[in-house]
Design a protein around this motif. Structure first.
Motif, mmCIF file in Angstrom:
data_model
loop_
_atom_site.group_PDB
_atom_site.id
_atom_site.type_symbol
_atom_site.label_atom_id
_atom_site.label_comp_id
_atom_site.label_asym_id
_atom_site.label_seq_id
_atom_site.Cartn_x
_atom_site.Cartn_y
_atom_site.Cartn_z
ATOM 1 N N LYS A 188 -3.442 3.474 0.106
ATOM 2 C CA LYS A 188 -4.215 3.189 -0.594
ATOM 3 C C LYS A 188 -3.319 1.884 -1.394
ATOM 4 O O LYS A 188 -2.285 1.894 -1.350
ATOM 5 C CB LYS A 188 -4.565 4.118 -1.940
ATOM 6 C CG LYS A 188 -5.390 3.658 -2.843
ATOM 7 C CD LYS A 188 -5.899 5.032 -3.905
ATOM 8 C CE LYS A 188 -4.675 5.321 -4.573
ATOM 9 N NZ LYS A 188 -5.351 6.540 -5.729
ATOM 10 N N GLU A 189 -3.921 0.723 -1.750
ATOM 11 C CA GLU A 189 -3.542 -0.500 -2.495
ATOM 12 C C GLU A 189 -2.664 0.050 -3.691
ATOM 13 O O GLU A 189 -2.922 1.052 -4.378
ATOM 14 C CB GLU A 189 -4.423 -1.338 -2.938
ATOM 15 C CG GLU A 189 -3.830 -2.511 -3.716
ATOM 16 C CD GLU A 189 -5.022 -3.205 -4.223
ATOM 17 O OE1 GLU A 189 -4.659 -4.155 -5.237
ATOM 18 O OE2 GLU A 189 -6.024 -3.245 -3.889
ATOM 19 N N VAL B 126 0.728 -1.172 -0.030
ATOM 20 C CA VAL B 126 -0.105 -0.083 -0.047
ATOM 21 C C VAL B 126 1.003 1.213 0.025
ATOM 22 O O VAL B 126 2.011 1.241 0.294
ATOM 23 C CB VAL B 126 -0.905 -0.214 1.320
ATOM 24 C CG1 VAL B 126 -1.916 -1.231 1.251
ATOM 25 C CG2 VAL B 126 -0.112 0.128 2.506
#
Length: 128
Positions: free
Chosen positions: A21-22, A12
């Protein structure tokens, strides 16, 4: 092959102590590596609730690690044992040269595979 994988900045975006966020294709690649027979170890600075949150996010994405911050699941950690993980490969955003693309990592480990339609992914990015 045993592969130790960092979390923040690798799976992430680096937003520690929050979860970023990935990164594109991180979970798809890691799951594909497991299907190829690799054992994945989550190797991270995180501990306590922050580690639990990271593990839970990975589980929610269908990724279970062979071990977490240890060499094997049953390993008992004490103050006399360092957290150095024994692995064949380490994937970390702090690598010399930075973090490669996840698709490049898979292609390097499995050059016989071609990028087209991946039968396990909705994103359809390579074929196994």
């Amino acid at each position: 092959m045993i592969i130790a994988v960092d979390f923040d900045g690798t799976i992430v975006e680096h937003k520690y102590p929050q979860i970023g966020k990935e990164l594109p294709f991180a979970f798809d690649t890691l799951k594909a590596l497991q299907r190829k027979g690799h054992k994945l170890i989550l190797w991270t600075y995180r501990t306590g609730k922050e580690l639990d949150d990271a593990v839970e996010l990975c589980r929610g994405k269908g990724l279970e690690f062979y071990a977490i911050n240890r060499n094997y699941p049953e390993e008992k950690l004490t103050e006399n044992i360092g957290r150095k993980i024994l692995a064949d490969l380490y994937i970390d955003d702090r690598n010399f040269g930075g973090m490669p693309q996840w698709t490049d990592i898979f292609q390097t480990l499995h050059p016989e595979e071609t990028f087209s339609t991946h039968k396990y992914s909705k994103k359809k990015w390579w074929k196994i």
